[in-house]
Motif scaffolding. Structure first.
Motif: not given
Length: 292
Positions: A152-159, A189-195, A221-235
């Motif tokens: 969250i912090a990295v993407m917020a700082a970049l924007q 280009l897009h905003q990936p966030l992890s859960v 643990e399972i770390i799911v990273t995707m953007n708000r369009h539902g495109e999965i970046c990594q699991i």
């Protein structure tokens, strides 16, 4: 080497039995995040995120450098993580822990390798000069959820960041100050966030945003990273307990809703900061009296 203070067997059993009965110690729902606070610094590109008691500060800086020979039309972007010893007794300067290694890898794959930032827009003169962007991640306080808070912090700082404008004359580039010309926002280009989901009881119980005590009890643990369009970046999956494929699909659906909510939250904070910065500019100009 310093280690994290482990919880006692009594506390471990208490947390496990509470989860079996559908109760978390802080009263949250199993799919709920802790309260999130996001503030921006006076400089562009400084974001301070607090996720419960976990606190991460990211500062984005830029310099002019020579692009790598194999990517002449691209700029340079790197993410550097730094764990402060005051955040946890397990962190020591110069000795990266497993948590720091995992955090660096996840952020690298989630943000840089997923091309969240358009690095071609950082090129000034092909093969000669480019902008070198650097995001420094400082972990100030650690109480679980480091990966989610850092993303969250990295993407917020970049924007939030603004790079200086340049004037190119042949093979000469002049970097303009903020007073000479207004800085330019980055091309995102897009905003990936992890859960992050922590699982217990051989994958029968899943928790969103586990705190430090819950992390010490979990089986994996399972770390799911995707953007708000539902495109999965990594699991990413850490831990030996197996996870049912249907459960994994369900976690992706939960993560998508969390990412959408968090994206709206970040945009709301960015808009509030933009209004605050513009309060002394446009509003003062509109209220100025006619000199005549």
């Amino acid at each position: 080497m310093p280690r994290e203070a482990e919880i006692s067997l009594v506390e471990r059993d208490f947390i496990q039995k509470a989860l079996e009965e559908g109760v978390r110690l802080d009263g949250r729902d199993f799919n709920a995040f802790r309260p999130v606070e996001l503030t921006f610094g006076d400089e562009f590109g400084v974001a301070d995120v607090q996720l419960g008691k976990t606190r991460v500060i990211v500062r984005v800086s830029v310099d002019v450098a020579v692009p790598p020979p194999e990517r002449k039309f691209d700029g340079v972007f790197q993410i550097i993580t730094e764990f402060s010893p005051m955040a946890s007794p397990a962190f020591e300067v110069g000795r990266p822990t497993d948590a720091e290694v995992i955090l660096s890898r996840v952020l690298e794959k989630a943000i840089r390798r997923s091309n969240a930032l358009d690095t071609e827009s950082l090129c000034i003169i092909a093969g000669l000069k480019c902008f070198a962007l650097r995001a420094d991640v400082h972990v100030v306080d650690h109480d679980g959820g480091l990966i989610d808070a850092s993303c969250i912090a990295v993407m917020a700082a970049l924007q939030h960041f603004r790079r200086p404008d340049v004037i190119v004359e042949g093979e000469k580039a002049i970097v303009l100050s903020a007073r000479e010309r207004e800085p330019i926002p980055l091309s995102i280009l897009h905003q990936p966030l992890s859960v992050t989901f922590s699982y217990y009881e051989e994958g029968n119980i899943f928790l969103v945003d586990a705190d430090l005590a819950e992390e010490q009890v979990r089986q994996g643990e399972i770390i799911v990273t995707m953007n708000r369009h539902g495109e999965i970046c990594q699991i990413n999956k850490y831990g030996g307990a197996p996870v049912d494929p249907l459960d994994l699909l369900n976690l992706n659906n939960i993560a998508l809703q969390k990412v959408k909510d968090m994206s709206k939250f970040i945009q709301q904070k960015l808009d509030e900061d933009a209004k605050r910065r513009d309060a002394g500019g446009l509003m003062a100009e509109l209220s100025a009296e006619n000199a005549r």
